[in-house]
Design a protein around this motif. Structure first.
Motif, short mmCIF file in Angstrom:
data_model
loop_
_atom_site.label_atom_id
_atom_site.label_comp_id
_atom_site.label_asym_id
_atom_site.label_seq_id
_atom_site.Cartn_x
_atom_site.Cartn_y
_atom_site.Cartn_z
N TYR A 31 0.83 -1.20 0.00
CA TYR A 31 0.00 0.00 0.00
C TYR A 31 0.87 1.25 0.00
O TYR A 31 1.95 1.28 0.56
CB TYR A 31 -0.93 0.02 1.22
N GLU A 32 0.35 2.30 -0.63
CA GLU A 32 1.10 3.56 -0.69
C GLU A 32 1.25 4.19 0.69
O GLU A 32 2.30 4.73 1.04
CB GLU A 32 0.39 4.54 -1.62
N ARG A 33 0.19 4.13 1.49
CA ARG A 33 0.22 4.67 2.85
C ARG A 33 -0.32 3.63 3.82
O ARG A 33 -1.25 2.91 3.50
CB ARG A 33 -0.63 5.93 2.94
N ALA B 204 4.63 4.88 6.17
CA ALA B 204 3.97 4.12 7.23
C ALA B 204 3.95 4.96 8.50
O ALA B 204 4.92 5.63 8.84
CB ALA B 204 4.69 2.81 7.47
N ARG B 205 2.83 4.93 9.19
CA ARG B 205 2.68 5.62 10.47
C ARG B 205 2.08 4.66 11.48
O ARG B 205 1.25 3.83 11.14
CB ARG B 205 1.73 6.82 10.35
N ILE B 206 2.51 4.80 12.72
CA ILE B 206 1.95 4.00 13.80
C ILE B 206 1.51 4.96 14.90
O ILE B 206 2.26 5.83 15.31
CB ILE B 206 2.98 3.03 14.40
N ILE B 207 0.28 4.79 15.37
CA ILE B 207 -0.18 5.50 16.55
C ILE B 207 -0.27 4.46 17.65
O ILE B 207 -0.93 3.44 17.50
CB ILE B 207 -1.55 6.17 16.34
N TYR C 297 15.43 3.04 14.03
CA TYR C 297 14.76 2.74 12.75
C TYR C 297 14.49 4.00 11.93
O TYR C 297 13.79 3.95 10.92
CB TYR C 297 13.46 1.98 13.00
N GLY C 298 15.01 5.15 12.36
CA GLY C 298 14.83 6.39 11.61
C GLY C 298 13.43 6.97 11.73
O GLY C 298 12.94 7.64 10.82
N LEU C 299 12.77 6.73 12.87
CA LEU C 299 11.42 7.23 13.08
C LEU C 299 11.42 8.36 14.11
O LEU C 299 12.16 8.31 15.10
CB LEU C 299 10.51 6.12 13.58
N ARG D 68 8.28 8.16 9.86
CA ARG D 68 9.58 8.37 9.22
C ARG D 68 10.01 9.81 9.40
O ARG D 68 9.21 10.73 9.27
CB ARG D 68 9.48 8.03 7.73
N LYS D 69 11.28 10.01 9.71
CA LYS D 69 11.80 11.37 9.87
C LYS D 69 11.66 12.14 8.58
O LYS D 69 11.86 11.60 7.50
CB LYS D 69 13.27 11.34 10.29
#
Length: 108
Positions: free
Chosen positions: A36-38, A66-69, A89-91, A105-106
């Motif tokens: 998936y794109e997002r 990708a985002r995680i809440i 992980y560069g987040l 992601r940064k």
């Protein structure tokens, strides 16, 4: 299978039921999640944030959108550990409210 206790006052003989469990890796593979794109994932696992988030951060490492809440209780000892791991992980970790954090992601 995992066991969920309905009334922990009853001890080992209390009421419980079993629920099927699936590994995150399996869900990602079977549903082609990384295609998936997002991606937005909400995590609320009542004290198991560290193992779940560690796996998720590893799984989304190569995905740019990708985002995680994740809900992390205010007094949780895993909060600083998760921040350190996210950095690995560069987040970035942004606090949304008193108990929810966004791992993303940064920015470039």
């Amino acid at each position: 299978m995992s066991r969920i206790v309905l009334n922990d006052d009853l001890g080992d003989d209390g009421d419980y039921f079993s629920v099927p469990t699936v590994r995150l890796e399996t869900v990602f593979r079977e549903h082609s999640v990384l295609g998936y794109e997002r991606i937005l994932i909400k995590v609320d696992v009542e004290g198991y944030e560290r193992p779940v988030m560690s796996t998720l951060m590893r799984l989304i490492e190569s995905h740019r959108n990708a985002r995680i809440i994740c809900e992390i209780l205010p007094n949780s000892a895993s909060k600083s550990l998760l921040r350190d791991e996210a950095k690995h992980y560069g987040l970035d970790v942004l606090q949304i409210d008193s108990s929810n954090y966004l791992f993303a992601r940064k920015s470039s």
